[in-house]
Design an enzyme around this catalytic site. Structure first.
Site, short mmCIF file in Angstrom:
data_model
loop_
_atom_site.label_atom_id
_atom_site.label_comp_id
_atom_site.label_asym_id
_atom_site.label_seq_id
_atom_site.Cartn_x
_atom_site.Cartn_y
_atom_site.Cartn_z
N HIS A 91 41.31 44.26 32.13
CA HIS A 91 41.26 43.42 30.93
C HIS A 91 39.82 43.06 30.59
O HIS A 91 39.44 43.03 29.42
CB HIS A 91 42.09 42.15 31.13
CG HIS A 91 42.41 41.44 29.86
ND1 HIS A 91 41.81 40.26 29.50
CD2 HIS A 91 43.27 41.75 28.85
CE1 HIS A 91 42.30 39.86 28.34
NE2 HIS A 91 43.18 40.74 27.92
N CYS A 92 39.02 42.84 31.62
CA CYS A 92 37.62 42.44 31.41
C CYS A 92 36.79 43.51 30.71
O CYS A 92 35.82 43.20 30.03
CB CYS A 92 36.96 42.10 32.74
SG CYS A 92 37.70 40.73 33.64
#
Length: 324
Positions: free
Chosen positions: A315-316
């Site tokens: 997600h980062c």
């Protein structure tokens, strides 16, 4: 009136994914991290059933490596950046398709890398999006929304004096409403232990439906058990529907240090949800739980050990472009 960003489970036209580009940052983890990022990109692409994948490389060498690793599953673009965490440095796109570019200060001055402060604007302009610049500091991983105007965040991050020292909680709430259409804010407390982002919420709590919030449940000897307990109590008190989720528990680095490993750092794509796994007892349980929550999507568990050495996971390193 600002329309809030669509929730992540809404349809995407594309997704930006940062590709590891700087050997001096990644050292011996560079090539393994590139393999993990390419595998993530291929899973999101899902043999053409997913959204368009845009791998963002910082220079020509990295772009060539990205093309070699990803093949025809991704479009590769070159935009100089400090590192791959595009969830935080990339633009946030609202419900009207306008890109919002916030100030970035290296997660509270920890990592000041050339290119990170303006890569969001450059990526948005490359896709011919209108860009609105904002003067306060906000990272995309610090917030998550359900599409209705409700967002969740942590006090540890958004009220941290290393971000916006002159802003009160009321000030931050007003700015989230004015700039992103978030008219309701659920404040959690601290994030995960040893998270250098100062408690980004995308490692702790994620919306999986309107007013429906996912929070891990501690395992035995879990270093984050107090964090999960406090977050769950705050969520229950706010009136959201709370869904509990497996935790990987205690995950250690090769140096025997506790790392902020979380299944919560999954990415919700059009066809697939990609969740980081760690060789832990709960890996399969996390995959099964997400499959039950999103029955129309394939859930793919992938190792992200080498990406995690840089401080984050799937997600980062991603930021979606909603289909509007």
């Amino acid at each position: 009136m600002i329309l809030p960003p669509p929730p992540e489970w809404a349809s995407h036209d594309a997704v930006w994914i940062g590709f590891p580009s700087h050997p001096e940052l990644w050292l011996e983890d560079l090539e393994p991290a590139r393999d993990e990022v390419a595998a993530f990109a291929k899973a999101v692409h899902a043999d053409g059933r997913g959204e368009q994948v845009i791998l963002v490389a910082a220079d020509e060498e990295a772009a060539a490596a990205a093309r070699e690793h990803a093949g025809d599953t991704a479009r590769v673009v070159i935009e100089p950046f400090g590192d791959i965490w595009l969830r935080d440095t990339g633009p946030i796109i609202d419900g009207a398709g306008r890109a919002h570019d916030f100030r970035f200060n290296g997660w509270g001055g920890k990592y000041d890398l050339e290119g990170d402060s303006d890569v969001g604007r450059r990526l948005a302009e490359r896709e011919q999006l209108g860009v609105e610049a904002h003067r306060w500091i906000l990272e995309g991983g610090a917030i998550d929304g359900d599409g209705t105007g409700l967002c969740v965040t942590t006090e540890q991050c958004l009220l941290n004096p290393n971000r916006n020292p002159n802003l009160s909680k009321a000030d931050v709430e007003a700015l989230l409403a004015a700039d992103l259409g978030y008219t309701r804010v659920l404040w959690l407390g601290d994030g995960l232990l040893n998270d250098h982002t100062d408690g980004h919420v995308d490692n702790l709590a994620r919306f999986v439906g309107e007013n429906r919030l996912l929070i891990p449940e501690a395992t035995e000897n879990d270093p984050n058990w107090r964090v999960y307990q406090d977050a769950a109590e705050r969520a229950r008190g706010s009136g959201v529907e709370l869904v509990r989720f497996p935790s990987p528990g205690r995950v250690l680095s090769p140096e025997e240090e506790i790392v902020p490993a979380s299944y919560m750092n999954f990415y919700i794509g059009n066809a697939a949800i990609v969740v980081p796994i760690y060789g832990q007892e709960n890996d399969e349980a996390a995959i099964a739980a997400l499959a039950a929550l999103f029955p129309g999507r394939q859930v793919v568990g992938q190792r992200a050990d080498h990406i995690l050495t840089g401080g984050g996971s799937f997600h980062c390193i991603s930021q979606q472009l909603p289909r509007l």
